[in-house]
Enzyme design. Sequence first.
Site, PDB file in Angstrom:
ATOM      1  N   CYS A  48       9.886 -24.343 -10.044  1.00  0.00           N
ATOM      2  CA  CYS A  48      11.303 -24.641 -10.249  1.00  0.00           C
ATOM      3  C   CYS A  48      12.096 -23.876  -9.191  1.00  0.00           C
ATOM      4  O   CYS A  48      11.538 -23.508  -8.141  1.00  0.00           O
ATOM      5  CB  CYS A  48      11.752 -24.322 -11.673  1.00  0.00           C
ATOM      6  SG  CYS A  48      11.590 -22.587 -12.150  1.00  0.00           S
TER       7      CYS A  48
ATOM      8  N   CYS B 260      12.994 -19.575 -15.615  1.00  0.00           N
ATOM      9  CA  CYS B 260      13.256 -20.385 -16.822  1.00  0.00           C
ATOM     10  C   CYS B 260      12.246 -21.514 -16.984  1.00  0.00           C
ATOM     11  O   CYS B 260      11.359 -21.452 -17.836  1.00  0.00           O
ATOM     12  CB  CYS B 260      14.681 -20.961 -16.792  1.00  0.00           C
ATOM     13  SG  CYS B 260      15.974 -19.715 -17.013  1.00  0.00           S
ATOM     14  N   ARG B 261      12.388 -22.578 -16.190  1.00  0.00           N
ATOM     15  CA  ARG B 261      11.607 -23.791 -16.461  1.00  0.00           C
ATOM     16  C   ARG B 261      10.129 -23.677 -16.120  1.00  0.00           C
ATOM     17  O   ARG B 261       9.277 -24.033 -16.929  1.00  0.00           O
ATOM     18  CB  ARG B 261      12.228 -24.984 -15.716  1.00  0.00           C
ATOM     19  CG  ARG B 261      13.600 -25.360 -16.228  1.00  0.00           C
ATOM     20  CD  ARG B 261      14.309 -26.285 -15.272  1.00  0.00           C
ATOM     21  NE  ARG B 261      14.595 -25.607 -14.004  1.00  0.00           N
ATOM     22  CZ  ARG B 261      15.040 -26.203 -12.914  1.00  0.00           C
ATOM     23  NH1 ARG B 261      15.212 -27.518 -12.924  1.00  0.00           N
ATOM     24  NH2 ARG B 261      15.306 -25.522 -11.826  1.00  0.00           N
ATOM     25  N   SER B 262       9.810 -23.211 -14.895  1.00  0.00           N
ATOM     26  CA  SER B 262       8.378 -23.226 -14.521  1.00  0.00           C
ATOM     27  C   SER B 262       7.557 -22.191 -15.290  1.00  0.00           C
ATOM     28  O   SER B 262       6.414 -22.492 -15.661  1.00  0.00           O
ATOM     29  CB  SER B 262       8.176 -23.123 -13.003  1.00  0.00           C
ATOM     30  OG  SER B 262       8.677 -21.927 -12.469  1.00  0.00           O
TER      31      SER B 262
ATOM     32  N   ASP C  35      18.203 -27.654 -15.892  1.00  0.00           N
ATOM     33  CA  ASP C  35      18.034 -26.208 -15.747  1.00  0.00           C
ATOM     34  C   ASP C  35      18.823 -25.458 -16.822  1.00  0.00           C
ATOM     35  O   ASP C  35      20.052 -25.420 -16.793  1.00  0.00           O
ATOM     36  CB  ASP C  35      18.519 -25.781 -14.357  1.00  0.00           C
ATOM     37  CG  ASP C  35      18.073 -24.370 -14.022  1.00  0.00           C
ATOM     38  OD1 ASP C  35      17.754 -23.617 -14.969  1.00  0.00           O
ATOM     39  OD2 ASP C  35      18.043 -24.029 -12.833  1.00  0.00           O
TER      40      ASP C  35
ATOM     41  N   ASN D  81      12.122 -19.611 -10.864  1.00  0.00           N
ATOM     42  CA  ASN D  81      10.867 -19.167 -11.500  1.00  0.00           C
ATOM     43  C   ASN D  81      11.123 -18.155 -12.631  1.00  0.00           C
ATOM     44  O   ASN D  81      10.301 -17.277 -12.871  1.00  0.00           O
ATOM     45  CB  ASN D  81       9.876 -18.598 -10.467  1.00  0.00           C
ATOM     46  CG  ASN D  81       8.446 -18.395 -10.971  1.00  0.00           C
ATOM     47  OD1 ASN D  81       7.737 -17.509 -10.497  1.00  0.00           O
ATOM     48  ND2 ASN D  81       8.015 -19.178 -11.924  1.00  0.00           N
TER      49      ASN D  81
END
Length: 151
Positions: A9, A14-16, A124, A12
């Site tokens: 993401c 939150c999402r990934s 995000d 690095n």
Amino acid sequence: MTQRILFVCLGNICRSPSAEGVVRVKAAQRGINLDLDSAGTGDWHAGEPPYGPMQNAAKARGYDLSELRARVVRVEDFGDFDLIVAMDADNMANLRRMRPEGGAEVKLFTDFAPEGSGWTEVPDPYYTRDFDGALDLVEACADGLLDALSR
Ligand code: 4NP
């Protein structure tokens, strides 16, 4: 052969890392062996653990992200992983620019979302503040990814 998958993401934090943590738990539940990591296209948070509110939302669902540390994606990742999974179109465009000839293929995580769901990227939560909504989508895409790997 153990598949090596890198989730990417922007920050690095939150999402990934959520994708990494969710896929790790779900793969173990299914008995699928995977080598997993995550990285960001930006370096602002390198060395940091995942964002607190993201960790809390994930922990409430049984995903412990506390040991993860942010790092930036590097060209070597295209040789070290079999598949690189981007969270949004910007990440995808950056990864496509970096990708050496013959390097790991890059896919969007939402390619694995339920058919007809209409999702084209993982929004995000650092900006939307909808950490649970992001996790709902991450869990659905994780199931789809593991289904695809099992076929
Ligand atoms: P992520 O969210 O890409 O899901 O980790 C972000 C976190 C931090 C920033 C951007 C995106 N930031 O610019 O600090």
